[in-house]
Scaffold this active site. Structure first.
Site, PDB file in Angstrom:
ATOM      1  CG  ASP A 125       4.234 -90.140  33.246  1.00 36.20           C
ATOM      2  OD1 ASP A 125       3.402 -91.023  32.978  1.00 36.20           O
ATOM      3  OD2 ASP A 125       4.001 -88.918  33.118  1.00 36.20           O
ATOM      4  CD  GLN A 154      12.106 -93.512  28.932  1.00 38.45           C
ATOM      5  OE1 GLN A 154      13.107 -94.086  29.346  1.00 38.45           O
ATOM      6  NE2 GLN A 154      11.820 -92.257  29.248  1.00 38.45           N
ATOM      7  NE  ARG A 175       1.563 -93.861  29.426  1.00 35.10           N
ATOM      8  CZ  ARG A 175       1.659 -92.886  30.345  1.00 35.10           C
ATOM      9  NH1 ARG A 175       2.815 -92.306  30.592  1.00 35.10           N
ATOM     10  NH2 ARG A 175       0.600 -92.516  31.023  1.00 35.10           N
ATOM     11  NE  ARG A 280       7.260 -84.066  27.938  1.00 31.83           N
ATOM     12  CZ  ARG A 280       7.903 -84.228  29.086  1.00 31.83           C
ATOM     13  NH1 ARG A 280       9.034 -83.597  29.309  1.00 31.83           N
ATOM     14  NH2 ARG A 280       7.454 -85.028  30.008  1.00 31.83           N
TER      15      ARG A 280
END
Ligand SMILES: Cc1cc2nc3c(=O)[nH]c(=O)nc-3n(C[C@H](O)[C@H](O)[C@H](O)COP(=O)(O)OP(=O)(O)OC[C@H]3O[C@@H](n4cnc5c(N)ncnc54)[C@H](O)[C@@H]3O)c2cc1C
Length: 300
Positions: A125, A154, A175, A280
């Site tokens: 990640d 990102q 990703r 989050r």
């Protein structure tokens, strides 16, 4: 709604844990490995693949990093034993990235070596901007030794086009997500439309370069844009997968599967669910609206 969201975020630390648990339950598989396995089994039976994340980013000791590493290797062992269709996602800060990079590399290597033995895959990640370079360094060190490791980029970061062009040349498995951390305008695009446009531009570079892409989003503009590109470029189903978070937009998830796309659900679990949920929400105030709805039972 922004003002309400910000107010909710501000009061979150005072919201009793059981109430937070009420909404967090939807987004998290549970506290134990068994909970995660059950969630994965259910999702697999609905033709969704999964990626499991052992919660616990903010560690302060090497013992915690080792606990996190062992948690991840246990997940890989359980996936193999139970023959589930899942891979693993890891956060390098939970493996000691901010303490000692070599130590983090060693922990990551142990996890990926475990994955290799059962022919599985590990996704690293991407965390906030202070971790980007080190995360890419660790990824490249692992990629030089292993095929079955991927990275995250990102779309809100100004640097991402450059990163993606290098990763495409390296035939990386990427990703692509918008980015969840609150970053300053010097490093990140701040407006929704600008992020959407950059996301689709980066996706095109990845597709044209032949990288396998995890299209991680719940945004209809991006899902539709990706589907249009896939059809225009006549991409095979083995060149990409859609990815969504557990508990978010289940109907969209089902529709994508029905349409024949590969789809993977991100399944977080672990005893640190509370810190994860609150963090989050603080990082992305938009999410507070969903909490509000969940807390007060307004349908989503
Ligand atoms: C599989 C996966 C992995 C990720 N990995 C990373 C990572 O490594 N690093 C990183 O920085 N970020 C990561 N993210 C988070 C990502 O960067 C975004 O912050 C997040 O996905 C929200 O952006 P979006 O594209 O879904 O668009 P949004 O505009 O946030 O969401 C689109 C729509 O989805 C719905 N929605 C969104 N969230 C919720 C919710 N909680 N409950 C109900 N409905 C909701 C709403 O209808 C919203 O309008 C990941 C996301 C996914 C899906």
């Amino acid at each position: 709604m922004n003002l309400i969201n910000n107010l909710i975020v501000g009061t979150l630390p005072y919201v009793p844990k059981p109430i937070v648990a009420k909404f967090a339950g939807k987004y998290i598989a549970g506290a134990t490995l068994n909970d995660a396995m059950n969630t994965v089994r259910t999702l697999n039976s609905m033709n969704a693949m999964t990626t499991i994340d052992v919660l616990g980013e903010d560690i302060t000791t090497k013992e915690q990093a080792i606990e996190s590493r062992n948690g991840s290797t246990s997940v890989l062992t359980a996936i193999a034993e139970q023959q589930l269709n899942s891979n693993l996602s890891i956060k390098l800060t939970s493996l000691g990235l901010k303490m000692d990079k070599q130590f983090c590399l060693d922990n990551t290597s142990t996890i990926i070596e475990t994955a290799r033995k059962s022919n599985n895959f590990v996704r690293i990640d991407m965390e906030d901007r202070t971790c980007t370079d080190d995360t890419l360094d660790v990824y490249r060190a692992m990629r030089s030794r292993y095929e079955m490791v991927g990275i995250v980029i990102q779309a809100y970061m100004h640097r991402s086009e450059k990163d993606i062009r290098t990763l495409v040349a390296e035939k990386a498995n990427v990703r692509l997500c918008k980015g969840i951390y609150v970053e300053p305008a010097e490093v990140a695009i701040k407006d929704r439309k600008g992020i959407q446009e950059n996301y689709l531009a980066l996706l095109r570079i990845l597709f044209e370069g032949g990288s396998y892409v995890g299209i991680a989003t719940h945004d209809d503009v991006l899902i539709d844009g990706a589907k249009k590109m896939i059809s225009e470029m006549k991409l095979g189903k083995d060149m990409y997968e859609f990815q969504m978070l557990l508990g978010v937009r289940d109907e969209t998830r089902k529709r994508l599967i029905e349409e024949g796309h590969r789809l993977r659900v991100y399944v977080p679990f672990g005893k640190d669910w509370y810190a994860y949920s609150v963090r989050r929400l603080k990082e992305n105030p938009q999410m507070a609206g969903h909490v509000f709805k969940a807390i007060f039972g307004i349908g989503q």
